[in-house]
Design a protein around this motif. Sequence first.
Motif, PDB file in Angstrom:
ATOM      1  N   THR A 254     -27.883  38.554 -68.801  1.00  0.00           N
ATOM      2  CA  THR A 254     -28.909  38.437 -69.139  1.00  0.00           C
ATOM      3  C   THR A 254     -29.789  38.165 -68.381  1.00  0.00           C
ATOM      4  OG1 THR A 254     -28.867  36.349 -69.107  1.00  0.00           O
ATOM      5  CG2 THR A 254     -27.899  37.122 -70.976  1.00  0.00           C
ATOM      6  N   ALA A 255     -29.648  38.807 -66.899  1.00  0.00           N
ATOM      7  CA  ALA A 255     -30.966  38.999 -65.853  1.00  0.00           C
ATOM      8  C   ALA A 255     -30.412  39.824 -64.966  1.00  0.00           C
ATOM      9  CB  ALA A 255     -31.453  37.776 -65.601  1.00  0.00           C
ATOM     10  N   CYS A 256     -31.504  40.449 -64.770  1.00  0.00           N
ATOM     11  CA  CYS A 256     -30.829  41.489 -63.219  1.00  0.00           C
ATOM     12  C   CYS A 256     -32.575  41.919 -62.890  1.00  0.00           C
ATOM     13  CB  CYS A 256     -30.386  43.086 -64.194  1.00  0.00           C
ATOM     14  SG  CYS A 256     -29.740  43.413 -62.571  1.00  0.00           S
ATOM     15  N   GLY A 257     -32.538  41.950 -61.600  1.00  0.00           N
ATOM     16  CA  GLY A 257     -33.505  42.071 -60.503  1.00  0.00           C
ATOM     17  C   GLY A 257     -33.564  42.511 -59.020  1.00  0.00           C
ATOM     18  N   ALA A 258     -33.770  43.474 -58.240  1.00  0.00           N
ATOM     19  CA  ALA A 258     -34.111  43.563 -57.091  1.00  0.00           C
ATOM     20  C   ALA A 258     -35.838  43.087 -56.447  1.00  0.00           C
ATOM     21  CB  ALA A 258     -33.252  44.247 -56.774  1.00  0.00           C
ATOM     22  N   ASN A 259     -35.048  42.187 -55.477  1.00  0.00           N
ATOM     23  CA  ASN A 259     -36.963  42.018 -54.585  1.00  0.00           C
ATOM     24  C   ASN A 259     -36.592  42.440 -53.199  1.00  0.00           C
ATOM     25  OD1 ASN A 259     -34.759  40.340 -52.248  1.00  0.00           O
ATOM     26  ND2 ASN A 259     -34.819  38.925 -53.472  1.00  0.00           N
ATOM     27  N   GLY A 260     -35.786  43.739 -53.109  1.00  0.00           N
ATOM     28  CA  GLY A 260     -35.910  44.225 -51.707  1.00  0.00           C
ATOM     29  C   GLY A 260     -35.581  44.485 -50.691  1.00  0.00           C
ATOM     30  N   THR A 261     -34.514  43.018 -51.104  1.00  0.00           N
ATOM     31  CA  THR A 261     -33.762  42.821 -50.335  1.00  0.00           C
ATOM     32  C   THR A 261     -32.472  42.369 -50.787  1.00  0.00           C
ATOM     33  OG1 THR A 261     -35.228  41.389 -48.108  1.00  0.00           O
ATOM     34  CG2 THR A 261     -32.577  40.530 -48.548  1.00  0.00           C
ATOM     35  N   GLU A 262     -32.584  41.431 -51.713  1.00  0.00           N
ATOM     36  CA  GLU A 262     -31.523  41.299 -52.738  1.00  0.00           C
ATOM     37  C   GLU A 262     -31.447  42.007 -54.363  1.00  0.00           C
ATOM     38  OE1 GLU A 262     -29.100  37.146 -51.114  1.00  0.00           O
ATOM     39  OE2 GLU A 262     -30.194  37.370 -52.264  1.00  0.00           O
ATOM     40  N   ALA A 263     -30.482  42.297 -54.431  1.00  0.00           N
ATOM     41  CA  ALA A 263     -30.409  42.275 -56.131  1.00  0.00           C
ATOM     42  C   ALA A 263     -29.075  41.162 -56.432  1.00  0.00           C
ATOM     43  CB  ALA A 263     -30.203  43.778 -56.593  1.00  0.00           C
ATOM     44  N   GLY A 264     -29.682  40.856 -57.993  1.00  0.00           N
ATOM     45  CA  GLY A 264     -28.288  40.093 -58.895  1.00  0.00           C
ATOM     46  C   GLY A 264     -29.671  40.106 -60.356  1.00  0.00           C
TER      47      GLY A 264
END
Length: 416
Positions: A254-264
């Motif tokens: 239901t959610a997915c993203g990356a912040n330049g360090t981690e993905a989740g």
Amino acid sequence: MVNTTAVAEANSAAIERVLASEPRLVGVRPAGEVVPGLAANEILHAAPPTTWEEMCDLLRGGVIGAALFEGLAESRDDAAAKLASGAITVAAAQDSMAMAGGVGTIPSSLPVMVLEDRAHGNRASHFLMEGFGKTLVLGMYDAEVAERLAWFRDELGPAMDAAIIELGGIECRELMAEALCRGDELHNRNAAATSMLAERLALGFVRAGVDATTQERAFALMRENPQFFVPVPLAAARLALDAADGIEGSSLLTACGANGTEAGIRVSGLPGEWYTAPAEVPSGVLFEGFVPEDAGPSCGDSLLVECWALGASVLAAAPALWPLVGADAEHAREITEATRAVTLAEHPDYRVPALGGAGAPTGVDVLAVAESGVRPVVDIVMVHPSPGRGAIGFGLTQPPLACFEQAAAAFAARYG
């Protein structure tokens, strides 16, 4: 052992809600007016959640730019100090029913496109898209960016809001379905969709009495920036998957993203929990003067588009994008087939003529990914990890397998 029958029943209920989602563009408003709980001193960023101390330099550049635009700090050093002390706070956009593509950030006064799900009543938003030059969405901020964002806030946003209200909203599902037939995949190619949006806004601008100068600049922006429509599929992905969040026993992502360090990622049956791992570095076609070592880890909430239904999952729809990401017709088809093996349905409306009219693979099953090792493929803008360097090419990436393995283990612990 997980009860597979119970999971299948839960997933059937979840994907039914996803497929029923009917996104409608209902306005363009300051984020502080429409994002639930967004505080005046808070800045939203691409998920997963992080802290100032753990934030990569690239995302720090975007957050500092947002703080300066919002007037929360007087200088870059002042912004950094206030972010370190907690006087300015940060949070993941996807945890607040918002989306932050790329290195984009969302402060309170920034105008966002607001989508409403006519089937379920929920809302989601994404900031207006500047383009891929010198922009806040790539972590850059200077006088040129500040002037553009101020125009978005003071003129373009209100003009678009008035036009959309005059039109009674804009149906997005039918627009995106048509765009897939015109060569868009609705992540990194939105040329047809942007053109169709401009056609609709033209009538709304006239009805709303928007002055000619604002109209001229607005249409020039859309002509020069064929990605102007991309906030719609990003927010539509958030809407559809939010409708299926929190279903007991469902293994739907239901959610997915990356912040330049981690993905989740997050999972429907494990609501509110992020499962993270180091973000992978995309590979693809670089702009002249750059080498593979110049690419930074993935950054942006737009990874969710492929984990919903569109983007690289239907790359066959967008042959103009193939050379930019280093793909061809065969590779594009292979991506769709692989994605279909780990998704729960084909979308009844988002169909691809190049695939014989097959529907987009929709709704990633976290357990299927963990068991098979087959991960969704994402087409993405490759960005230099140093603030101010911007885009260096286009390529393909994937959410880390470790995210799915962690989520599958947590799922088994809860439901086994």
